[in-house]
Design a protein around this motif. Structure first.
Motif, PDB file in Angstrom:
ATOM      1  N   MET A   1      -7.335  -4.597  -2.263  1.00 52.16           N
ATOM      2  CA  MET A   1      -5.625  -5.140  -1.957  1.00 52.16           C
ATOM      3  C   MET A   1      -5.086  -4.530  -2.941  1.00 52.16           C
ATOM      4  O   MET A   1      -4.745  -3.867  -4.040  1.00 52.16           O
ATOM      5  CB  MET A   1      -6.137  -6.941  -2.334  1.00 52.16           C
ATOM      6  CG  MET A   1      -6.120  -7.507  -1.475  1.00 52.16           C
ATOM      7  SD  MET A   1      -5.639  -9.399  -2.020  1.00 52.16           S
ATOM      8  CE  MET A   1      -4.448  -9.218  -1.261  1.00 52.16           C
ATOM      9  N   GLU A   2      -3.951  -4.108  -2.461  1.00 56.58           N
ATOM     10  CA  GLU A   2      -2.966  -3.173  -3.062  1.00 56.58           C
ATOM     11  C   GLU A   2      -1.776  -4.154  -3.116  1.00 56.58           C
ATOM     12  O   GLU A   2      -1.630  -5.293  -3.787  1.00 56.58           O
ATOM     13  CB  GLU A   2      -1.829  -2.546  -2.304  1.00 56.58           C
ATOM     14  CG  GLU A   2      -2.895  -1.628  -1.932  1.00 56.58           C
ATOM     15  CD  GLU A   2      -2.456   0.402  -2.276  1.00 56.58           C
ATOM     16  OE1 GLU A   2      -2.057  -0.500  -3.685  1.00 56.58           O
ATOM     17  OE2 GLU A   2      -4.022   0.130  -2.636  1.00 56.58           O
ATOM     18  N   HIS A   3      -1.397  -3.869  -5.252  1.00 56.15           N
ATOM     19  CA  HIS A   3      -0.660  -4.315  -5.719  1.00 56.15           C
ATOM     20  C   HIS A   3       0.580  -4.665  -4.935  1.00 56.15           C
ATOM     21  O   HIS A   3       1.446  -3.806  -4.177  1.00 56.15           O
ATOM     22  CB  HIS A   3       0.066  -3.137  -7.462  1.00 56.15           C
ATOM     23  CG  HIS A   3       0.253  -1.792  -6.385  1.00 56.15           C
ATOM     24  ND1 HIS A   3      -0.834  -1.038  -6.569  1.00 56.15           N
ATOM     25  CD2 HIS A   3       1.291  -1.036  -6.071  1.00 56.15           C
ATOM     26  CE1 HIS A   3       0.026  -0.271  -6.500  1.00 56.15           C
ATOM     27  NE2 HIS A   3       1.554   0.039  -6.169  1.00 56.15           N
ATOM     28  N   THR A   4       1.883  -5.165  -5.634  1.00 56.95           N
ATOM     29  CA  THR A   4       3.127  -5.837  -5.636  1.00 56.95           C
ATOM     30  C   THR A   4       4.184  -4.664  -5.741  1.00 56.95           C
ATOM     31  O   THR A   4       4.109  -4.953  -6.883  1.00 56.95           O
ATOM     32  CB  THR A   4       3.558  -7.156  -5.343  1.00 56.95           C
ATOM     33  OG1 THR A   4       2.371  -7.646  -4.263  1.00 56.95           O
ATOM     34  CG2 THR A   4       4.933  -7.432  -4.817  1.00 56.95           C
ATOM     35  N   VAL A   5       4.960  -4.252  -5.665  1.00 60.61           N
ATOM     36  CA  VAL A   5       6.528  -3.230  -5.877  1.00 60.61           C
ATOM     37  C   VAL A   5       7.378  -3.935  -5.304  1.00 60.61           C
ATOM     38  O   VAL A   5       7.987  -3.571  -3.980  1.00 60.61           O
ATOM     39  CB  VAL A   5       5.919  -1.929  -6.106  1.00 60.61           C
ATOM     40  CG1 VAL A   5       7.255  -1.464  -7.015  1.00 60.61           C
ATOM     41  CG2 VAL A   5       4.812  -1.770  -6.729  1.00 60.61           C
ATOM     42  N   GLU A   6       8.121  -3.997  -6.372  1.00 66.42           N
ATOM     43  CA  GLU A   6      10.057  -3.882  -5.618  1.00 66.42           C
ATOM     44  C   GLU A   6      11.115  -3.438  -6.397  1.00 66.42           C
ATOM     45  O   GLU A   6      11.051  -3.826  -7.542  1.00 66.42           O
ATOM     46  CB  GLU A   6      10.002  -5.878  -5.023  1.00 66.42           C
ATOM     47  CG  GLU A   6       9.735  -7.064  -4.426  1.00 66.42           C
ATOM     48  CD  GLU A   6       9.842  -7.842  -4.700  1.00 66.42           C
ATOM     49  OE1 GLU A   6      10.769  -8.326  -4.893  1.00 66.42           O
ATOM     50  OE2 GLU A   6       8.304  -9.411  -3.999  1.00 66.42           O
ATOM     51  N   VAL A   7      11.803  -2.676  -6.073  1.00 68.66           N
ATOM     52  CA  VAL A   7      12.633  -1.866  -6.666  1.00 68.66           C
ATOM     53  C   VAL A   7      14.116  -2.375  -5.629  1.00 68.66           C
ATOM     54  O   VAL A   7      13.809  -2.080  -4.174  1.00 68.66           O
ATOM     55  CB  VAL A   7      12.539  -0.020  -7.094  1.00 68.66           C
ATOM     56  CG1 VAL A   7      14.136  -0.174  -7.775  1.00 68.66           C
ATOM     57  CG2 VAL A   7      10.780  -0.635  -7.509  1.00 68.66           C
TER      58      VAL A   7
END
Length: 122
Positions: A1-7
């Motif tokens: 699974m991938e990490h979550t990134v919001e910018v």
């Protein structure tokens, strides 16, 4: 699974930032923020700034305490949000490519997006 990134990148009219110290965060997150902001053309000051930067970071308790999640909020003088970033490891951290990365390796590229390079012509 991938990490979550919001910018949500910091708005261009912001020229200077104050980084509000968070003594509960045990990684040098404030240093990463200041270094990236300076490198990308923002003035980092202690007071009288265009925006205040607040941050939190949590680590998993494991043999090397990997970063679990991190949040940075950039607020202008009216306390309106003008920038934001969020990072979250997957629930099963063992499946993440970031599990063995250092905090700096994880956070600096995300902070680069949060504090986009200032146009030298402004």
């Amino acid at each position: 699974m991938e990490h979550t990134v919001e910018v949500e990148p910091t708005e261009q009219q912001i020229q200077s930032v104050c980084v509000k110290n968070n003594p509960k965060v045990k990684i040098p997150f404030d240093a990463y923020i200041k270094d990236v902001a300076k490198k990308n053309g923002y003035e980092v000051v202690n007071k009288n700034c265009d925006a205040e930067v607040e941050y939190i970071a949590l680590r998993y308790f494991d043999f090397h305490a990997p970063l679990a999640n991190a949040t940075v909020t950039v607020l202008d003088k009216d306390n309106d949000q003008v920038g934001y970033m969020f990072y979250q490891q997957p629930r099963n951290m063992w499946t993440s490519d970031d599990y063995f990365k250092s905090n700096e390796e994880i956070l600096v590229p995300i902070l680069e997006s949060l504090f986009p390079e200032k146009n030298s012509n402004l």
